[in-house]
Scaffold this active site. Structure first.
Site, PDB file in Angstrom:
ATOM      1  N   GLN A 168       0.876  -1.230   0.105  1.00 29.55           N
ATOM      2  CA  GLN A 168      -0.053  -0.021  -0.113  1.00 29.55           C
ATOM      3  C   GLN A 168       0.927   1.199  -0.184  1.00 29.55           C
ATOM      4  O   GLN A 168       0.764   2.267  -0.746  1.00 29.55           O
ATOM      5  CB  GLN A 168      -0.874  -0.095   1.261  1.00 29.55           C
ATOM      6  CG  GLN A 168      -1.825  -1.156   1.167  1.00 29.55           C
ATOM      7  CD  GLN A 168      -2.818  -1.334   2.278  1.00 29.55           C
ATOM      8  OE1 GLN A 168      -2.967  -0.456   3.352  1.00 29.55           O
ATOM      9  NE2 GLN A 168      -3.963  -2.169   2.237  1.00 29.55           N
ATOM     10  N   ASP A 313      -1.843 -11.621   4.479  1.00 27.53           N
ATOM     11  CA  ASP A 313      -3.530 -11.663   4.726  1.00 27.53           C
ATOM     12  C   ASP A 313      -3.799 -13.441   5.082  1.00 27.53           C
ATOM     13  O   ASP A 313      -5.019 -13.511   5.368  1.00 27.53           O
ATOM     14  CB  ASP A 313      -4.144 -11.056   3.627  1.00 27.53           C
ATOM     15  CG  ASP A 313      -3.766  -9.683   3.431  1.00 27.53           C
ATOM     16  OD1 ASP A 313      -3.175  -9.139   4.602  1.00 27.53           O
ATOM     17  OD2 ASP A 313      -4.092  -9.228   2.163  1.00 27.53           O
TER      18      ASP A 313
HETATM   19  O1  SPQ Z   1      -7.113  -2.984   2.517  1.00 26.82           O
HETATM   20  P1  SPQ Z   1      -6.831  -3.519   3.849  1.00 26.82           P
HETATM   21  O2  SPQ Z   1      -7.884  -3.237   4.709  1.00 26.82           O
HETATM   22  O3  SPQ Z   1      -5.491  -3.112   4.474  1.00 26.82           O
HETATM   23  O4  SPQ Z   1      -6.870  -5.123   3.567  1.00 26.82           O
HETATM   24  C1  SPQ Z   1      -5.840  -6.125   3.791  1.00 26.82           C
HETATM   25  C2  SPQ Z   1      -6.803  -7.453   3.925  1.00 26.82           C
HETATM   26  O5  SPQ Z   1      -6.599  -8.241   4.662  1.00 26.82           O
HETATM   27  O6  SPQ Z   1      -7.583  -7.617   3.002  1.00 26.82           O
HETATM   28  C3  SPQ Z   1      -5.055  -5.982   5.100  1.00 26.82           C
HETATM   29  F1  SPQ Z   1      -5.484  -5.859   6.069  1.00 26.82           F
HETATM   30  O7  SPQ Z   1      -5.099  -6.095   2.682  1.00 26.82           O
HETATM   31  C4  SPQ Z   1      -3.878  -5.603   2.325  1.00 26.82           C
HETATM   32  C5  SPQ Z   1      -2.802  -6.350   2.497  1.00 26.82           C
HETATM   33  O8  SPQ Z   1      -2.502  -6.874   3.884  1.00 26.82           O
HETATM   34  C6  SPQ Z   1      -3.965  -5.238   0.875  1.00 26.82           C
HETATM   35  C7  SPQ Z   1      -2.791  -4.756   0.096  1.00 26.82           C
HETATM   36  C8  SPQ Z   1      -3.023  -3.998  -1.296  1.00 26.82           C
HETATM   37  O9  SPQ Z   1      -3.819  -4.461  -1.898  1.00 26.82           O
HETATM   38  O10 SPQ Z   1      -2.216  -3.383  -1.690  1.00 26.82           O
HETATM   39  C9  SPQ Z   1      -1.534  -4.907   0.859  1.00 26.82           C
HETATM   40  C10 SPQ Z   1      -1.511  -5.456   2.028  1.00 26.82           C
HETATM   41  O11 SPQ Z   1      -1.260  -4.337   2.867  1.00 26.82           O
HETATM   42  P2  SPQ Z   1       0.183  -3.720   3.225  1.00 26.82           P
HETATM   43  O12 SPQ Z   1      -0.202  -2.750   4.379  1.00 26.82           O
HETATM   44  O13 SPQ Z   1       1.028  -4.941   3.752  1.00 26.82           O
HETATM   45  O14 SPQ Z   1       0.619  -2.963   1.962  1.00 26.82           O
END
Ligand code: SPQ
Length: 428
Positions: A168, A313
């Site tokens: 993200q 996840d």
């Molecule tokens: O969107 P959100 O709430 O952060 O959702 C999660 C999930 O479990 O569905 C995390 F809680 O997924 C993220 C993932 O953990 C989705 C994501 C992406 O689409 O880029 C990246 C991951 O988060 P991060 O913070 O590690 O980049």
């Protein structure tokens, strides 16, 4: 909600819904491109609808005929100020990636969400985006949402070493870098899901990756495309584990996305001795295939290091898998689990312990001793979709007592038809 318990011999085929990460990005890329983008197999779950509605509020026309989503792209320049603050619900992906997109828009936008979003850390995106020239602040000058983003048309490129392994954060910076004049470099802590990079190329842009360093120059102009979203391996994970731990089961998952930055769970299943076979489908643009699992005798393992972002996840459901493996399983280097929809280290440990598992939380993961038999009880999802689905799979093993799940509705965040798909499988 009373969960399904005491199951043996789960058999059948599941076609899991579209990938959440790719669905979000299909709306984002469609909006910031010029021309029409058509999205097939879009995930109509709460999180992705939050992204879709956010872009409607930012002036993008988006139609849904029930099958295909059509986004009439306006380019970065065509986004318009929203008339009111934007509600992004439970979605961390929406609030963080949209911040990167709006870093180049010379108007102010406020984004807020539910109680969980109000606790998700935002400095990780606010600090680099400020360094690029945008102005961002959280509630009462904290890092927490609601956040207000005021972009600038004069974004500067950045050379940034990510302090956390996060797709993200990487993606937010990339979206801003696409609008900055000059070349940006982003160094990842560990490789994370690369859907943003893949889609820049698909939409006619340029980006390069060498080892952990990503190079992207701006400004770039993107062109609308057709996106076919593969099934979500993070949703498939619940049925993969169900097939492996429910005695006499055999389950096939169809059209599952197999991007290597997401397939860590397959390697862990193999490491634990699980019976799993994969048939890749070479006809699709996005790597996808069919996965079959069977009930297996499993052994404990160690999960650590660079595989963690490739299964981040899936760790709650992998923890359940480990409760059914002989010996010790150690999960390390996963402190990021503490800042997801809930603190997933504590949530997994508390709720699986309540059902009889032997599981200890640590500062950066979990230690699980197996194999344990599970019993009934009252558990909660904490409003976290992945915890809710994991607990339903755990309940399948319970032979004595009922399992009552509080806040079961959370599953709609990523997989609204989860309970229906489970009900469709044959049981012995
Ligand atoms: O969107 P959100 O709430 O952060 O959702 C999660 C999930 O479990 O569905 C995390 F809680 O997924 C993220 C993932 O953990 C989705 C994501 C992406 O689409 O880029 C990246 C991951 O988060 P991060 O913070 O590690 O980049």
């Amino acid at each position: 909600m009373k969960l399904k318990t005491t199951v043996t011999g789960l058999k059948g085929i599941v076609e899991v819904p579209g990938d959440k990460s790719i669905s979000h990005r299909s709306i984002m890329f469609g909006s910031i491109s010029y021309g029409e983008t058509k999205v097939k197999n879009f995930l109509r779950a709460e999180d992705c609808m939050s992204t879709l509605n956010a872009f409607k509020k930012l002036g993008v026309s988006i139609e849904d005929d029930g099958e295909i989503i059509t986004v009439h792209g306006v380019g970065f320049e065509g986004l318009k100020p929203a008339e009111e603050a934007i509600d992004i619900g439970n979605s961390g992906t929406s609030i963080r990636l949209i911040s990167g997109i709006l870093a180049g828009a010379a108007f102010e936008t406020t984004m807020y969400g539910d109680d969980s979003i109000a606790k998700r850390p935002m400095n990780r995106v606010m600090l680099p985006l400020r360094e690029m020239g945008a102005s961002l602040h959280g509630k009462n000058d904290s890092e927490f949402p609601p956040i207000t983003v005021k972009g600038t048309e004069n974004l500067q490129p950045i050379h940034y070493k990510l302090p956390v392994a996060s797709a993200q954060v990487k993606s937010a910076i990339i979206f801003a870098a696409l609008q900055a004049k000059g070349t940006s470099t982003i160094e990842e802590k560990e490789a994370t899901r690369n859907h943003t990079e893949d889609m820049i190329r698909q939409f006619g842009g340029e980006i390069s990756t060498e080892g952990k360093v990503i190079t992207v120059s701006g400004p770039q102009t993107l062109t609308g495309q057709t996106v076919v979203v593969p099934g979500d391996i993070s949703s498939a994970a619940f049925f993969l584990v169900a097939g492996l731990i429910v005695p006499e089961s055999k389950i096939t998952l169809k059209n599952v996305g197999l991007n290597p930055t997401r397939t860590g769970i397959i390697e862990v299943i193999q490491q634990m001795g699980g019976k799993i076979s994969i048939k890749e489908d070479n006809r699709t643009d996005n790597k996808a295939g069919e996965i079959t699992v069977q009930y297996s005798q499993l052994k404990g393992t160690v999960i650590e290091g660079d595989i963690i972002p490739r299964l981040i996840d899936e760790l709650p459901i992998i923890a359940l898998l480990a409760t059914q493996a002989e010996g010790e399983t150690i999960i390390r280097d996963a402190e990021e689990l503490k800042v997801k929809e809930t603190n997933r280290i504590d949530a997994v440990a508390n709720e699986l312990t309540a059902l009889g598992a032997d599981i200890t939380p640590t500062a950066d993961g979990l230690i699980i001793h197996g194999k344990t038999s599970l019993h009934g009880g009252t558990v909660t999802s904490y409003g976290d979709h992945r915890i809710g689905m994991m607990l339903q799979i755990a309940a399948l093993l319970v032979e004595e007592g009922d399992v009552e799940l509080e806040r079961a509705e959370a599953v709609s965040v990523s997989y609204p038809t989860f309970f229906d798909d489970l009900a469709k499988l044959e049981v012995k």
